[in-house]
Write a protein that holds these residues in place. Structure first.
Motif, PDB file in Angstrom:
ATOM      1  N   VAL A   7       0.858  -1.188   0.000  1.00  0.00           N
ATOM      2  CA  VAL A   7       0.000   0.000   0.000  1.00  0.00           C
ATOM      3  C   VAL A   7       0.894   1.238   0.000  1.00  0.00           C
ATOM      4  O   VAL A   7       1.721   1.416   0.893  1.00  0.00           O
ATOM      5  CB  VAL A   7      -0.934   0.009   1.231  1.00  0.00           C
ATOM      6  CG1 VAL A   7      -1.760   1.284   1.267  1.00  0.00           C
ATOM      7  CG2 VAL A   7      -1.842  -1.219   1.216  1.00  0.00           C
ATOM      8  N   ARG A   8       0.739   2.079  -1.013  1.00  0.00           N
ATOM      9  CA  ARG A   8       1.574   3.270  -1.162  1.00  0.00           C
ATOM     10  C   ARG A   8       0.741   4.542  -0.990  1.00  0.00           C
ATOM     11  O   ARG A   8      -0.474   4.546  -1.213  1.00  0.00           O
ATOM     12  CB  ARG A   8       2.236   3.284  -2.549  1.00  0.00           C
ATOM     13  CG  ARG A   8       3.095   2.061  -2.827  1.00  0.00           C
ATOM     14  CD  ARG A   8       4.409   2.106  -2.048  1.00  0.00           C
ATOM     15  NE  ARG A   8       5.237   0.936  -2.319  1.00  0.00           N
ATOM     16  CZ  ARG A   8       5.289  -0.146  -1.559  1.00  0.00           C
ATOM     17  NH1 ARG A   8       4.567  -0.199  -0.453  1.00  0.00           N
ATOM     18  NH2 ARG A   8       6.066  -1.172  -1.878  1.00  0.00           N
ATOM     19  N   ASP A   9       1.429   5.617  -0.637  1.00  0.00           N
ATOM     20  CA  ASP A   9       0.746   6.890  -0.442  1.00  0.00           C
ATOM     21  C   ASP A   9       0.033   7.326  -1.722  1.00  0.00           C
ATOM     22  O   ASP A   9       0.569   7.203  -2.840  1.00  0.00           O
ATOM     23  CB  ASP A   9       1.745   7.973  -0.048  1.00  0.00           C
ATOM     24  CG  ASP A   9       2.295   7.765   1.353  1.00  0.00           C
ATOM     25  OD1 ASP A   9       1.867   6.799   2.020  1.00  0.00           O
ATOM     26  OD2 ASP A   9       3.153   8.571   1.788  1.00  0.00           O
ATOM     27  N   ALA A  10      -1.192   7.864  -1.535  1.00  0.00           N
ATOM     28  CA  ALA A  10      -1.978   8.484  -2.608  1.00  0.00           C
ATOM     29  C   ALA A  10      -2.284   7.526  -3.766  1.00  0.00           C
ATOM     30  O   ALA A  10      -2.443   7.958  -4.896  1.00  0.00           O
ATOM     31  CB  ALA A  10      -1.269   9.733  -3.141  1.00  0.00           C
ATOM     32  N   GLU A  11      -2.386   6.204  -3.473  1.00  0.00           N
ATOM     33  CA  GLU A  11      -2.691   5.228  -4.523  1.00  0.00           C
ATOM     34  C   GLU A  11      -3.996   4.471  -4.291  1.00  0.00           C
ATOM     35  O   GLU A  11      -4.415   3.704  -5.152  1.00  0.00           O
ATOM     36  CB  GLU A  11      -1.546   4.209  -4.643  1.00  0.00           C
ATOM     37  CG  GLU A  11      -0.272   4.782  -5.226  1.00  0.00           C
ATOM     38  CD  GLU A  11       0.765   3.697  -5.491  1.00  0.00           C
ATOM     39  OE1 GLU A  11       0.507   2.514  -5.149  1.00  0.00           O
ATOM     40  OE2 GLU A  11       1.839   4.040  -6.030  1.00  0.00           O
ATOM     41  N   ILE A  12      -4.643   4.660  -3.158  1.00  0.00           N
ATOM     42  CA  ILE A  12      -5.807   3.851  -2.808  1.00  0.00           C
ATOM     43  C   ILE A  12      -7.095   4.623  -3.109  1.00  0.00           C
ATOM     44  O   ILE A  12      -7.249   5.789  -2.751  1.00  0.00           O
ATOM     45  CB  ILE A  12      -5.758   3.443  -1.321  1.00  0.00           C
ATOM     46  CG1 ILE A  12      -4.468   2.677  -1.035  1.00  0.00           C
ATOM     47  CG2 ILE A  12      -6.976   2.613  -0.939  1.00  0.00           C
ATOM     48  CD1 ILE A  12      -4.300   1.415  -1.865  1.00  0.00           C
ATOM     49  N   ASP A  13      -8.047   3.944  -3.753  1.00  0.00           N
ATOM     50  CA  ASP A  13      -9.323   4.572  -4.115  1.00  0.00           C
ATOM     51  C   ASP A  13     -10.301   4.620  -2.949  1.00  0.00           C
ATOM     52  O   ASP A  13     -11.113   5.553  -2.861  1.00  0.00           O
ATOM     53  CB  ASP A  13      -9.984   3.786  -5.257  1.00  0.00           C
ATOM     54  CG  ASP A  13      -9.152   3.788  -6.520  1.00  0.00           C
ATOM     55  OD1 ASP A  13      -9.094   4.841  -7.184  1.00  0.00           O
ATOM     56  OD2 ASP A  13      -8.547   2.740  -6.839  1.00  0.00           O
ATOM     57  N   ALA A  14     -10.271   3.602  -2.091  1.00  0.00           N
ATOM     58  CA  ALA A  14     -11.267   3.524  -1.020  1.00  0.00           C
ATOM     59  C   ALA A  14     -10.688   2.765   0.166  1.00  0.00           C
ATOM     60  O   ALA A  14      -9.941   1.800  -0.009  1.00  0.00           O
ATOM     61  CB  ALA A  14     -12.533   2.826  -1.519  1.00  0.00           C
ATOM     62  N   ILE A  15     -11.034   3.211   1.355  1.00  0.00           N
ATOM     63  CA  ILE A  15     -10.618   2.542   2.593  1.00  0.00           C
ATOM     64  C   ILE A  15     -11.851   2.368   3.472  1.00  0.00           C
ATOM     65  O   ILE A  15     -12.673   3.282   3.594  1.00  0.00           O
ATOM     66  CB  ILE A  15      -9.543   3.347   3.350  1.00  0.00           C
ATOM     67  CG1 ILE A  15      -8.263   3.439   2.511  1.00  0.00           C
ATOM     68  CG2 ILE A  15      -9.245   2.717   4.712  1.00  0.00           C
ATOM     69  CD1 ILE A  15      -7.163   4.287   3.142  1.00  0.00           C
ATOM     70  N   ALA A  16     -11.970   1.191   4.066  1.00  0.00           N
ATOM     71  CA  ALA A  16     -13.050   0.936   5.020  1.00  0.00           C
ATOM     72  C   ALA A  16     -12.441   0.442   6.327  1.00  0.00           C
ATOM     73  O   ALA A  16     -11.432  -0.262   6.330  1.00  0.00           O
ATOM     74  CB  ALA A  16     -14.030  -0.098   4.473  1.00  0.00           C
ATOM     75  N   SER A  17     -13.055   0.818   7.410  1.00  0.00           N
ATOM     76  CA  SER A  17     -12.693   0.289   8.718  1.00  0.00           C
ATOM     77  C   SER A  17     -13.988   0.084   9.480  1.00  0.00           C
ATOM     78  O   SER A  17     -14.630   1.043   9.918  1.00  0.00           O
ATOM     79  CB  SER A  17     -11.775   1.261   9.473  1.00  0.00           C
ATOM     80  OG  SER A  17     -11.470   0.744  10.747  1.00  0.00           O
ATOM     81  N   ILE A  18     -14.402  -1.170   9.595  1.00  0.00           N
ATOM     82  CA  ILE A  18     -15.703  -1.485  10.177  1.00  0.00           C
ATOM     83  C   ILE A  18     -15.506  -1.974  11.615  1.00  0.00           C
ATOM     84  O   ILE A  18     -15.049  -3.080  11.852  1.00  0.00           O
ATOM     85  CB  ILE A  18     -16.438  -2.553   9.335  1.00  0.00           C
ATOM     86  CG1 ILE A  18     -16.492  -2.129   7.862  1.00  0.00           C
ATOM     87  CG2 ILE A  18     -17.837  -2.799   9.891  1.00  0.00           C
ATOM     88  CD1 ILE A  18     -17.235  -0.836   7.604  1.00  0.00           C
ATOM     89  N   GLU A  19     -15.851  -1.097  12.552  1.00  0.00           N
ATOM     90  CA  GLU A  19     -15.788  -1.396  13.987  1.00  0.00           C
ATOM     91  C   GLU A  19     -14.414  -1.909  14.421  1.00  0.00           C
ATOM     92  O   GLU A  19     -14.299  -2.848  15.191  1.00  0.00           O
ATOM     93  CB  GLU A  19     -16.932  -2.331  14.386  1.00  0.00           C
ATOM     94  CG  GLU A  19     -18.278  -1.655  14.190  1.00  0.00           C
ATOM     95  CD  GLU A  19     -19.483  -2.469  14.604  1.00  0.00           C
ATOM     96  OE1 GLU A  19     -19.341  -3.363  15.465  1.00  0.00           O
ATOM     97  OE2 GLU A  19     -20.577  -2.226  14.061  1.00  0.00           O
TER      98      GLU A  19
END
Length: 438
Positions: A264-276
């Protein structure tokens, strides 16, 4: 005076209110209003637990070991107690909290001697956590997660829906089944994130892969999941292989601080989820958590954080949810009021776009989990032992009530990393992700 009467009078005097329970002691004596929920003290060890650890923790230890029990619906018994506490606090704000002055201590000691309850501190239940090391170090976080989530995959399959979603469902109607409510929640998360085939997504705290697998299978995205649980990582990767998703799913056994080691690199991810998962990050570490999320997102990239909260910072609130939760379920958990969480996310440079309260949905989710536990009680005991099964019975009953009474909440917080010029790329209306109803 009978054993039960003496014990009930002592407890009521110590907490400053009349309890809506009937008490039965091990000698068969009973006291309290007829027809009220019955608390059963099975032996002297139950009293020793409370004498050595007065309050919630001592009661929890006695319950977990089967020395103290409740006949009938445990949730209704807890609800009656909380109603009595609330009513008493209208006149006395300290009602319901132990008042262990010299008078109460002397009476308790005399009664304990009379009942033969004086003795060494009973061994603690094996189901308790025993963490060591620096708070929220990688090693301690790994131990905290392992304590709860590595209990048994087979046990969690008994309790959860087929998606293996261990978080609040989206009950669009009261009649919705647990599986349908969890599926609706997963679709809602994916639509809020604006997922499209070929996107790169990170699932922080991916659990048993409910969202990771769902997003890869139904929305065609490439998902990097992160967990500290060996049991969960192996489970998800096995399911990915079964469903032909190995080219779109990778779950790493690592801390969220070490995502770069997962590619995982900076400014390369389209979406992030963190569920509970954010509740487990800790207070001081939360700034690092949200700063990391912003750094990994592309401009226009979205994050959805579904997170439990405590209602406020009033007297008696505990960030971890209380001695029972902190000792048996989620050691080192830190729940914040919603407003504080939103402030920390915004301070990291993420723009808050939507907040959806889901508090009333959680009692429905938990009720389904509790029904699954009771329906499979004997199997659950075989898988995790009676102590752990009783921990879960108490956890689900108390947890449902905390959400029902607004002592705890849960919310979906949607944010975006705007471009340097402030472009968000977000739809103009939440109708873009809300389900269509006729």
């Amino acid at each position: 005076m009978s054993q039960a009467s003496a014990l009930l009078r002592l407890v009521e005097d110590s907490v400053g209110l009349e309890l809506p329970i009937r008490l039965r002691s091990w000698d068969g004596s009973e006291a309290g209003p007829p027809g009220a929920p019955t608390v059963v003290i099975r032996n002297r060890r139950a009293l020793r637990h409370v004498l050595w650890s007065p309050g919630e923790l001592g009661l929890a230890r006695a319950y977990v070991q089967g020395d103290l029990d409740v006949e009938g619906d445990l949730g209704e018994a807890l609800r009656s107690l909380w109603d009595a506490v609330r009513n008493a606090r209208t006149a006395d704000g300290s009602a319901g909290r132990p008042r262990l002055g010299p008078k109460q201590v002397a009476r308790a000691a005399a009664l304990a001697v009379r009942l033969g309850a004086i003795g060494r501190c009973p061994p603690r239940p094996a189901a308790e956590s025993a963490l060591t090391g620096e708070l929220h170090s990688t090693e301690r976080d790994l131990a905290a997660i392992s304590h709860h989530y590595d209990l048994s995959n087979d046990f969690y399959e008994l309790i959860l829906d087929p998606n293996m979603a261990y978080s609040c469902g989206f009950h669009t109607t009261p009649e919705l089944s647990l599986e349908d409510a969890q599926t609706a929640k997963l679709h809602l998360v994916c639509r809020k994130l604006g997922l499209q085939p070929g996107m790169r997504m990170v699932d922080i705290g991916s659990g048993w892969g409910s969202l990771t697998l769902f997003a890869a299978e139904h929305y065609g995205v490439h998902v990097t999941g992160v967990t500290l649980s060996v049991e969960q990582r192996d489970y998800v990767m096995g399911k990915a292989a079964e469903r032909g998703l190995r080219d779109r799913v990778d779950v790493s056994l690592r801390h969220f601080r070490d995502l770069e080691a997962s590619g995982v690199r900076d400014a390369e991810i389209d979406a992030i989820a963190s569920i509970e998962m954010g509740e487990h990050v800790g207070d001081a570490e939360y700034v690092v958590f949200v700063d990391s999320i912003r750094r990994y997102l592309k401009p226009g990239g979205r994050v959805l954080i579904q997170q439990m909260s405590r209602s406020n910072d009033t007297l008696g609130d505990r960030p971890g949810g209380g001695p029972f939760i902190e000792t048996y379920i989620a050691p080192d958990m830190h729940m914040k009021p919603l407003a504080k969480t939103i402030g920390l996310i915004a301070a990291a440079g993420l723009e808050i776009r939507d907040v959806q309260a889901m508090r009333e949905h959680y009692p429905q989710t938990v009720a389904a989990w509790a029904a699954n536990l009771e329906d499979s009680w004997d199997t659950a005991v075989k898988l995790v032992g009676e102590e752990n099964a009783r921990v879960w019975r108490l956890y689900l009953a108390g947890g449902a009530l905390a959400f029902e009474e607004n002592r705890m909440g849960v919310d979906q917080i949607l944010a975006v990393r705007p471009s340097a010029r402030g472009v968000s790329g977000m739809p103009s209306s939440p109708m873009a992700w809300l389900p269509v109803t006729s």
